[in-house]
Motif scaffolding. Structure first.
Motif, PDB file in Angstrom:
ATOM      1  N   SER A 101       0.830  -1.205   0.000  1.00  0.00           N
ATOM      2  CA  SER A 101       0.000   0.000   0.000  1.00  0.00           C
ATOM      3  C   SER A 101       0.864   1.254   0.000  1.00  0.00           C
ATOM      4  CB  SER A 101      -0.918   0.013   1.229  1.00  0.00           C
ATOM      5  OG  SER A 101      -1.822  -1.064   1.197  1.00  0.00           O
ATOM      6  N   ALA A 102       1.935   1.210   0.777  1.00  0.00           N
ATOM      7  CA  ALA A 102       2.837   2.362   0.847  1.00  0.00           C
ATOM      8  C   ALA A 102       3.522   2.597  -0.502  1.00  0.00           C
ATOM      9  CB  ALA A 102       3.878   2.140   1.937  1.00  0.00           C
ATOM     10  N   LEU A 103       3.911   1.527  -1.184  1.00  0.00           N
ATOM     11  CA  LEU A 103       4.551   1.661  -2.497  1.00  0.00           C
ATOM     12  C   LEU A 103       3.603   2.271  -3.513  1.00  0.00           C
ATOM     13  CD1 LEU A 103       6.534  -1.702  -2.675  1.00  0.00           C
ATOM     14  CD2 LEU A 103       7.517   0.597  -2.743  1.00  0.00           C
ATOM     15  N   TYR A 104       2.352   1.826  -3.512  1.00  0.00           N
ATOM     16  CA  TYR A 104       1.353   2.420  -4.415  1.00  0.00           C
ATOM     17  C   TYR A 104       1.176   3.907  -4.109  1.00  0.00           C
ATOM     18  CZ  TYR A 104      -0.159  -2.234  -6.030  1.00  0.00           C
ATOM     19  OH  TYR A 104      -0.214  -3.480  -6.591  1.00  0.00           O
ATOM     20  N   PHE A 105       1.134   4.213  -2.838  1.00  0.00           N
ATOM     21  CA  PHE A 105       0.967   5.605  -2.391  1.00  0.00           C
ATOM     22  C   PHE A 105       2.119   6.465  -2.889  1.00  0.00           C
ATOM     23  CE2 PHE A 105       1.071   8.730   1.293  1.00  0.00           C
ATOM     24  CZ  PHE A 105      -0.088   9.406   0.923  1.00  0.00           C
ATOM     25  N   VAL A 106       3.338   5.965  -2.743  1.00  0.00           N
ATOM     26  CA  VAL A 106       4.519   6.688  -3.233  1.00  0.00           C
ATOM     27  C   VAL A 106       4.427   6.903  -4.737  1.00  0.00           C
ATOM     28  CG1 VAL A 106       7.005   6.473  -3.674  1.00  0.00           C
ATOM     29  CG2 VAL A 106       6.105   5.988  -1.401  1.00  0.00           C
ATOM     30  N   GLY A 107       4.052   5.859  -5.466  1.00  0.00           N
ATOM     31  CA  GLY A 107       3.956   5.957  -6.924  1.00  0.00           C
ATOM     32  C   GLY A 107       2.984   7.041  -7.364  1.00  0.00           C
ATOM     33  N   VAL A 108       1.826   7.091  -6.724  1.00  0.00           N
ATOM     34  CA  VAL A 108       0.808   8.088  -7.091  1.00  0.00           C
ATOM     35  C   VAL A 108       1.300   9.495  -6.756  1.00  0.00           C
ATOM     36  CG1 VAL A 108      -1.502   8.949  -6.560  1.00  0.00           C
ATOM     37  CG2 VAL A 108      -1.130   6.501  -6.882  1.00  0.00           C
ATOM     38  N   LEU A 109       1.820   9.675  -5.545  1.00  0.00           N
ATOM     39  CA  LEU A 109       2.299  10.993  -5.137  1.00  0.00           C
ATOM     40  C   LEU A 109       3.401  11.495  -6.066  1.00  0.00           C
ATOM     41  CD1 LEU A 109       2.602  10.648  -1.248  1.00  0.00           C
ATOM     42  CD2 LEU A 109       0.921  12.004  -2.487  1.00  0.00           C
ATOM     43  N   LEU A 110       4.382  10.645  -6.342  1.00  0.00           N
ATOM     44  CA  LEU A 110       5.528  11.047  -7.156  1.00  0.00           C
ATOM     45  C   LEU A 110       5.095  11.366  -8.582  1.00  0.00           C
ATOM     46  CD1 LEU A 110       8.595  11.434  -6.974  1.00  0.00           C
ATOM     47  CD2 LEU A 110       8.854   9.045  -7.720  1.00  0.00           C
ATOM     48  N   PHE A 111       4.261  10.517  -9.158  1.00  0.00           N
ATOM     49  CA  PHE A 111       3.815  10.720 -10.547  1.00  0.00           C
ATOM     50  C   PHE A 111       3.014  12.009 -10.674  1.00  0.00           C
ATOM     51  CE2 PHE A 111       0.560  10.217 -13.854  1.00  0.00           C
ATOM     52  CZ  PHE A 111       1.384  10.035 -14.965  1.00  0.00           C
ATOM     53  N   VAL A 112       2.033  12.204  -9.808  1.00  0.00           N
ATOM     54  CA  VAL A 112       1.172  13.389  -9.904  1.00  0.00           C
ATOM     55  C   VAL A 112       1.972  14.658  -9.608  1.00  0.00           C
ATOM     56  CG1 VAL A 112      -0.856  14.565  -8.963  1.00  0.00           C
ATOM     57  CG2 VAL A 112      -0.909  12.098  -9.347  1.00  0.00           C
ATOM     58  N   GLY A 113       2.848  14.600  -8.602  1.00  0.00           N
ATOM     59  CA  GLY A 113       3.651  15.774  -8.254  1.00  0.00           C
ATOM     60  C   GLY A 113       4.584  16.185  -9.383  1.00  0.00           C
ATOM     61  N   LEU A 114       5.295  15.227  -9.958  1.00  0.00           N
ATOM     62  CA  LEU A 114       6.229  15.539 -11.049  1.00  0.00           C
ATOM     63  C   LEU A 114       5.493  15.975 -12.308  1.00  0.00           C
ATOM     64  CD1 LEU A 114       8.801  12.624 -10.608  1.00  0.00           C
ATOM     65  CD2 LEU A 114       9.137  15.036 -10.041  1.00  0.00           C
ATOM     66  N   LEU A 115       4.376  15.312 -12.611  1.00  0.00           N
ATOM     67  CA  LEU A 115       3.601  15.681 -13.802  1.00  0.00           C
ATOM     68  C   LEU A 115       3.060  17.103 -13.664  1.00  0.00           C
ATOM     69  CD1 LEU A 115       2.478  14.601 -16.505  1.00  0.00           C
ATOM     70  CD2 LEU A 115       0.392  13.963 -15.264  1.00  0.00           C
ATOM     71  N   THR A 116       2.593  17.459 -12.484  1.00  0.00           N
ATOM     72  CA  THR A 116       2.093  18.821 -12.241  1.00  0.00           C
ATOM     73  C   THR A 116       3.194  19.849 -12.491  1.00  0.00           C
ATOM     74  OG1 THR A 116       0.501  18.031 -10.596  1.00  0.00           O
ATOM     75  CG2 THR A 116       1.097  20.368 -10.508  1.00  0.00           C
ATOM     76  N   GLN A 117       4.386  19.587 -11.978  1.00  0.00           N
ATOM     77  CA  GLN A 117       5.486  20.540 -12.162  1.00  0.00           C
ATOM     78  C   GLN A 117       5.922  20.622 -13.623  1.00  0.00           C
ATOM     79  OE1 GLN A 117       8.653  19.705  -9.355  1.00  0.00           O
ATOM     80  NE2 GLN A 117       7.477  20.515  -7.644  1.00  0.00           N
TER      81      GLN A 117
END
Length: 299
Positions: A101-117
């Motif tokens: 669950s933590a790995l999925y959470f990291v993946g979503v946060l990192l992808f959305v954060g980097l894509l936004t920037q």
């Protein structure tokens, strides 16, 4: 047998518990401090009138990437966190969240954060943020058991948020960005070594060796921390010297730096956990005070 209302209450409780665990995984207070630092860098570098929506969007993206780094750190240190009193109740070692669950959470946060920037600001901003994530997660984290070199490596991603904010505003790494990075980079050392002093006994249970000398809580260690605080004083007035901010922020930086220096002298004189704790809290106050002064006094 549970009633419908009891089942609803039970479901709500499970969801609240789960959300609380994810928030803990973010290390939300730390992520907010980092996000604020990046936002202030963005505001300082912006030459046009402020767009509150863009500032908020950048802050959220920074918080997400920082949260992803904090969560990755905890994933990599599950077994070590179990050894320490301070971290044994975190979501992963306590079993409140699974590693998957933590790995999925990291993946979503990192992808959305980097894509936004990348999409709303510029690709260079996202690239530097990704490098910062990698350094924190996969260089600093394993080096914590090697020695104080971890602090020097960790100070790089720790110092990058205001630089990333400048790049988000301008699309390039310029002198202003490097100066702001320099201030926060130097600040990392007294800040983190104060934390390491307070938590040294707990850190040793996990094999973390973060204080600059082998004799850990000593007079000489306190002197080394003091040296970096002394370097911070002239570094903090560079924005004024280079013409990025006015003289008011320079005076604020000097006064804040002298107060920070006083706390550091107390650590040298007393060498107690209490004096290190006071230095730690002083460091938390010093950085936002100085950076807010930069923004309010920008030229």
């Amino acid at each position: 047998m549970m009633t419908v209302e009891e089942r609803k209450d039970s479901t709500r409780l499970r969801w609240r518990t789960k959300i609380k665990a994810y928030v803990e995984l973010l290390k939300l207070r730390l992520a907010v401090i980092v996000g604020l630092s990046g936002a202030l860098g963005y505001m300082l570098a912006t030459k046009e009138s402020y767009n509150a929506g863009m500032i908020l969007l950048f802050s959220i993206s920074g918080l997400m990437i920082t949260g992803a780094a904090n969560a990755t750190n905890q994933i990599l240190e599950i077994e070590l966190d179990r050894l320490m009193n301070r971290t044994g109740t975190r979501p992963l070692p306590s079993g409140r969240l699974s590693k998957r669950s933590a790995l999925y959470f990291v993946g979503v946060l990192l992808f959305v954060g980097l894509l936004t920037q990348a999409l709303w600001f510029n690709p260079l901003t996202a690239a530097i943020s990704f490098v910062s994530y990698l350094l924190y997660s996969f260089a600093y984290t394993p080096l914590k058991r090697v020695g104080p070199i971890a602090v020097f490596v960790g100070a790089i991603p720790g110092g990058l948020p205001p630089l990333i904010g400048c790049v988000a505003a301008k699309g390039t790494i310029d002198l202003e960005a490097m100066v702001l990075f320099g201030v926060q980079f130097i600040w990392q050392f007294p800040h983190f070594w104060a934390i390491a002093w307070v938590l040294d006994d707990d850190y040793r249970k996990a094999g973390f060796r973060l204080l600059p000398l082998a004799n850990a809580k000593s007079y000489n260690t306190a002197l080394i921390v003091l040296m970096f605080t002394l370097v911070l004083l002239p570094t903090s007035v560079l924005p004024t010297l280079f013409g990025f901010t006015g003289t008011v922020s320079a005076w604020v930086s000097i006064v804040a730096g002298l107060a920070f220096l006083y706390l550091n002298f107390r650590l040298v004189k007393l060498g107690t956990d209490r004096s290190a704790l006071q230095l730690m809290f002083g460091s938390f106050l010093y950085l936002p005070v100085v950076q807010i002064a930069y923004v309010l006094d920008k030229v």
